[in-house]
Write a protein that holds these residues in place. Structure first.
Motif, PDB file in Angstrom:
ATOM      1  N   GLY A   1       0.727  -1.131  -0.143  1.00  0.00           N
ATOM      2  CA  GLY A   1      -0.089   0.377  -0.066  1.00  0.00           C
ATOM      3  C   GLY A   1       0.852   1.672  -0.155  1.00  0.00           C
ATOM      4  O   GLY A   1       0.053   1.995   0.573  1.00  0.00           O
ATOM      5  N   ALA A   2       2.140   1.610  -0.156  1.00  0.00           N
ATOM      6  CA  ALA A   2       3.117   2.177  -0.268  1.00  0.00           C
ATOM      7  C   ALA A   2       4.075   2.534  -1.419  1.00  0.00           C
ATOM      8  O   ALA A   2       4.122   0.828  -1.660  1.00  0.00           O
ATOM      9  CB  ALA A   2       3.347   3.300   1.023  1.00  0.00           C
ATOM     10  N   GLU A   3       4.920   3.688  -1.310  1.00  0.00           N
ATOM     11  CA  GLU A   3       5.870   3.053  -2.336  1.00  0.00           C
ATOM     12  C   GLU A   3       7.029   2.384  -1.952  1.00  0.00           C
ATOM     13  O   GLU A   3       7.395   1.671  -0.560  1.00  0.00           O
ATOM     14  CB  GLU A   3       6.363   4.478  -2.730  1.00  0.00           C
ATOM     15  N   PRO A   4       7.762   1.616  -2.894  1.00  0.00           N
ATOM     16  CA  PRO A   4       9.040   1.318  -2.329  1.00  0.00           C
ATOM     17  C   PRO A   4       9.838   1.867  -1.340  1.00  0.00           C
ATOM     18  O   PRO A   4      10.316   2.794  -2.018  1.00  0.00           O
ATOM     19  CB  PRO A   4       9.252   0.360  -3.426  1.00  0.00           C
ATOM     20  N   ARG A   5      10.749   1.336  -0.397  1.00  0.00           N
ATOM     21  CA  ARG A   5      11.630   2.487   0.586  1.00  0.00           C
ATOM     22  C   ARG A   5      13.055   1.894   0.343  1.00  0.00           C
ATOM     23  O   ARG A   5      12.915   0.071  -0.218  1.00  0.00           O
ATOM     24  CB  ARG A   5      11.190   2.317   1.531  1.00  0.00           C
ATOM     25  N   ASN A   6      14.155   2.283   0.140  1.00  0.00           N
ATOM     26  CA  ASN A   6      15.629   1.869  -0.157  1.00  0.00           C
ATOM     27  C   ASN A   6      16.098   1.195   0.753  1.00  0.00           C
ATOM     28  O   ASN A   6      15.194   0.793   1.908  1.00  0.00           O
ATOM     29  CB  ASN A   6      16.540   2.740  -0.205  1.00  0.00           C
ATOM     30  N   LEU A   7      16.529   0.146   0.472  1.00  0.00           N
ATOM     31  CA  LEU A   7      17.302  -1.390   2.167  1.00  0.00           C
ATOM     32  C   LEU A   7      18.248  -0.312   3.105  1.00  0.00           C
ATOM     33  O   LEU A   7      18.367  -0.513   3.517  1.00  0.00           O
ATOM     34  CB  LEU A   7      18.079  -2.181   1.601  1.00  0.00           C
ATOM     35  N   GLN A   8      18.949   0.255   1.953  1.00  0.00           N
ATOM     36  CA  GLN A   8      19.638   1.391   3.132  1.00  0.00           C
ATOM     37  C   GLN A   8      18.155   1.909   4.261  1.00  0.00           C
ATOM     38  O   GLN A   8      17.354   2.922   3.814  1.00  0.00           O
ATOM     39  CB  GLN A   8      20.451   2.386   2.392  1.00  0.00           C
ATOM     40  N   GLY A   9      19.368   1.810   5.284  1.00  0.00           N
ATOM     41  CA  GLY A   9      18.754   2.754   6.008  1.00  0.00           C
ATOM     42  C   GLY A   9      16.881   2.024   7.179  1.00  0.00           C
ATOM     43  O   GLY A   9      16.767   2.806   8.179  1.00  0.00           O
ATOM     44  N   THR A  10      17.064   0.486   6.520  1.00  0.00           N
ATOM     45  CA  THR A  10      16.130  -0.139   6.349  1.00  0.00           C
ATOM     46  C   THR A  10      16.182  -1.124   7.966  1.00  0.00           C
ATOM     47  O   THR A  10      17.604  -1.217   8.317  1.00  0.00           O
ATOM     48  CB  THR A  10      15.689  -0.853   5.373  1.00  0.00           C
ATOM     49  N   ALA A  11      15.868  -0.868   9.647  1.00  0.00           N
ATOM     50  CA  ALA A  11      15.703  -1.588  10.238  1.00  0.00           C
ATOM     51  C   ALA A  11      15.741  -2.680  10.287  1.00  0.00           C
ATOM     52  O   ALA A  11      14.480  -3.519   9.553  1.00  0.00           O
ATOM     53  CB  ALA A  11      15.129  -1.200  11.741  1.00  0.00           C
ATOM     54  N   ILE A  12      16.303  -4.170  11.259  1.00  0.00           N
ATOM     55  CA  ILE A  12      16.637  -5.406  11.096  1.00  0.00           C
ATOM     56  C   ILE A  12      15.615  -5.738  11.914  1.00  0.00           C
ATOM     57  O   ILE A  12      16.566  -5.635  13.014  1.00  0.00           O
ATOM     58  CB  ILE A  12      17.089  -6.431  10.970  1.00  0.00           C
ATOM     59  N   PRO A  13      14.352  -6.335  12.424  1.00  0.00           N
ATOM     60  CA  PRO A  13      13.961  -5.844  14.127  1.00  0.00           C
ATOM     61  C   PRO A  13      14.819  -7.835  14.453  1.00  0.00           C
ATOM     62  O   PRO A  13      15.994  -8.318  14.030  1.00  0.00           O
ATOM     63  CB  PRO A  13      12.789  -6.823  13.436  1.00  0.00           C
ATOM     64  N   ARG A  14      14.712  -7.697  16.140  1.00  0.00           N
ATOM     65  CA  ARG A  14      15.290  -9.285  17.102  1.00  0.00           C
ATOM     66  C   ARG A  14      15.029  -9.927  16.200  1.00  0.00           C
ATOM     67  O   ARG A  14      14.207 -10.398  17.027  1.00  0.00           O
ATOM     68  CB  ARG A  14      15.401  -8.518  18.298  1.00  0.00           C
ATOM     69  N   GLY A  15      16.161 -10.874  16.293  1.00  0.00           N
ATOM     70  CA  GLY A  15      15.773 -11.877  15.372  1.00  0.00           C
ATOM     71  C   GLY A  15      15.298 -12.525  13.695  1.00  0.00           C
ATOM     72  O   GLY A  15      14.629 -13.128  13.958  1.00  0.00           O
ATOM     73  N   GLY A  16      14.816 -11.243  13.657  1.00  0.00           N
ATOM     74  CA  GLY A  16      14.107 -11.759  12.094  1.00  0.00           C
ATOM     75  C   GLY A  16      14.931 -11.144  10.934  1.00  0.00           C
ATOM     76  O   GLY A  16      16.155 -11.073  10.751  1.00  0.00           O
ATOM     77  N   PHE A  17      14.394 -10.437  10.599  1.00  0.00           N
ATOM     78  CA  PHE A  17      14.731 -10.171   8.626  1.00  0.00           C
ATOM     79  C   PHE A  17      14.075  -8.635   8.018  1.00  0.00           C
ATOM     80  O   PHE A  17      12.616  -8.650   7.928  1.00  0.00           O
ATOM     81  CB  PHE A  17      14.705 -11.764   8.134  1.00  0.00           C
ATOM     82  N   VAL A  18      14.868  -9.146   7.579  1.00  0.00           N
ATOM     83  CA  VAL A  18      14.156  -7.484   5.959  1.00  0.00           C
ATOM     84  C   VAL A  18      14.473  -8.412   4.437  1.00  0.00           C
ATOM     85  O   VAL A  18      15.459  -8.746   4.553  1.00  0.00           O
ATOM     86  CB  VAL A  18      14.371  -6.022   6.450  1.00  0.00           C
ATOM     87  N   GLU A  19      13.765  -8.369   3.570  1.00  0.00           N
ATOM     88  CA  GLU A  19      13.655  -8.938   2.641  1.00  0.00           C
ATOM     89  C   GLU A  19      13.785  -7.706   1.172  1.00  0.00           C
ATOM     90  O   GLU A  19      12.650  -6.219   1.423  1.00  0.00           O
ATOM     91  CB  GLU A  19      12.249  -9.679   1.710  1.00  0.00           C
TER      92      GLU A  19
END
Length: 502
Positions: free
Chosen positions: A86-104
């Motif tokens: 529902g929103a515009e894509p954002r750059n991976l740079q500056g993205t937070a990775i939660p504790r024990g989690g991941f980001v794609e």
């Protein structure tokens, strides 16, 4: 000998101190080396654009603290973005990775990319920082190409229906894609006259072939042709009307694998029944005959082969009585009126084709109404009664029966000839002339003039006969009158007796 005592306490103390220091260092460094990210990638092909789409997964190794991605380096150097619903894509740079989690994050690279690498510098909330990378190798994959939006005419597949006896067919482009812009593929349905219900030559195109093309938005066509009411061949062929062969002759070109449904190319690019038909139930000819009786007894037979479906020569056989026969070949669109059946064979005539009598092909000679009739003239005197029958030139021979008293004489009068019968004068006042073949009778009165009371030979004349003098002028005048009105007499005297005085 007094040996000096060596003291080991100091070296051991030094070694112990060193070991304790090293252990402490490892314990301090261990937490720092444990902080890291794990980077993996999965690749798919986007057939709409022809690009490879890499989904990078960056996993936080720490369950107790989050991390933030400080820098991102990608090879190839294209944007790496986190997709947000529902929103515009954002750059991976500056993205937070939660504790024990991941980001794609998603990276789009050219379709022929063989190798991709992602390097991430991450920093944890506890101030730890680590640079890690991951890669994918695409050497073994085929290049990604866009899904086609159309199909090239040279690669297109088709399906068809075909009904030869009805002269109908359909052709349809298979699949969901149209032919590429500007491409057109023609198909043609054509019917032929044929000499037999099986394949045989020569064949001639009947009517107009029906041709249409598939292309643009047109993905299905219907074709219809007229089929002759005789032996035929119908073909559904690959190509336009310029592919039509007319005529099909022995040792000439053939359609071969151009017929749809054939085993060879291009016909095998269309699935469906065999696109050809041979059949029909009668010859592609229109044999006909007409007859004309002639006054001389002969019959002229006119033979024609000029009907709507006449496309082949016809061999006629004309048979008459007494074994008489002749054969005549008439080309298509032609007629022949030169066959004359002799009078002696014209009692029953038959016209045959292929050993069978054609419709309306039987006839028997009939005397034409406009034929000149034979004429009868007479001469009479006291001694004899003379009757003469004359048959005009151009007639058939005619049989004549002359009867006077109890005597009958029969003669056959040839065309242009005369036959004379002389009776001895008697008591009878009339003579009968019969033409049995024509159904005609003529009664002639015997009345000579100028006789002296006798009938010749010195005998007394029979009672009731006129006794007058014989006048040559009167006899001649009577003969001329009979000749002049002879035709009228025989037209009117059908089985009736007409009295004339001779």
């Amino acid at each position: 000998m007094i040996r000096p005592k060596l003291s080991l306490r100091r070296p051991l103390a030094v070694l112990a101190a060193a070991l304790i220091g090293m252990t402490g260092a490892a314990m301090v460094a261990a937490p720092a080396s444990a902080h890291h990210t794990t980077i993996t990638g999965k690749v798919v092909c986007d057939q709409l654009t022809g690009e490879r789409v890499i989904t990078w997964k960056v996993v936080n190794s720490e369950r107790n603290t989050a991390a933030t991605i400080k820098t991102v380096t990608a090879e190839p150097s294209t944007p790496v973005q986190v997709l947000v619903a529902g929103a515009e894509p954002r750059n991976l740079q500056g993205t937070a990775i939660p504790r024990g989690g991941f980001v794609e994050a998603v990276q789009r690279v050219p379709g022929d990319t063989k190798f991709a690498k992602l390097t991430v510098d991450a920093r944890w909330d506890n101030k730890r920082e680590k640079v890690n990378d991951g890669s994918v190798n695409l050497d073994r994959d085929q290049p990604c190409t866009p899904a086609p939006k159309c199909v090239d005419a040279s690669q297109a597949k088709y399906s068809h229906t075909f009904d030869g006896p009805k002269g109908t067919a359909t052709v349809k482009l298979e699949g969901n894609l149209p032919l590429c812009e500007g491409a057109e593929q023609y198909f043609t349905l054509v019917s032929y006259f044929a000499p037999r219900p099986q394949f045989a030559t020569p064949q001639y195109v009947y009517g107009s072939p029906d041709s249409d093309f598939l292309g643009g938005t047109q993905t299905e066509i219907e074709l219809n042709v007229e089929v002759p009411e005789c032996y035929t061949q119908v073909d559904l062929i690959w190509g336009g009307v310029d592919e039509v062969i007319d005529p099909l002759v022995e040792n000439g070109p053939r359609y071969g694998s151009k017929k749809l449904g054939d085993r060879g190319a291009p016909g095998n690019r269309s699935s469906g029944p065999p696109g050809w038909y041979n059949g029909g139930d009668k010859n592609c000819t229109t044999p006909a005959s007409t007859f004309a009786s002639n006054c001389d007894g002969t019959v002229t037979v006119s033979l024609s082969n000029d009907g709507k479906i006449s496309r082949y020569p016809v061999e006629f056989e004309v048979r008459g009585e007494n074994g008489w026969s002749t054969k005549v070949t008439v080309d298509p669109g032609k007629a022949n009126n030169e066959t004359v059946v002799p009078a002696e064979n014209a009692g029953k005539i038959e016209v045959l084709v292929d050993g069978k009598v054609i419709e309306g092909g039987t006839y028997t000679w009939e005397r034409p109404e406009d034929c000149p009739l034979p004429a009868v003239t007479t001469e009479a005197d006291c001694e004899k009664f003379t009757l003469t029958a004359t048959n005009p030139e151009g007639n058939s021979p005619v049989k004549v029966e002359f009867t006077y008293g109890d005597k009958t004489e029969t003669r056959t009068v040839e065309p242009g000839k005369s036959e004379t019968v002389i009776f001895k004068a008697g008591d009878e006042e009339t003579a009968l002339v019969v033409l049995p073949e024509l159904g005609l009778e003529l009664e002639v009165v015997y009345a000579p003039e100028g006789c002296d009371g006798g009938t010749g030979g010195g005998e007394e004349p029979p009672p009731g006969l006129p006794v007058t003098g014989a006048a040559a002028g009167g006899i001649a005048a009577g003969a001329i009158a009979l000749l002049a009105i002879g035709a009228v007499l025989f037209v009117m005297a059908r089985r009736r007796r007409i009295h004339f005085t001779a």
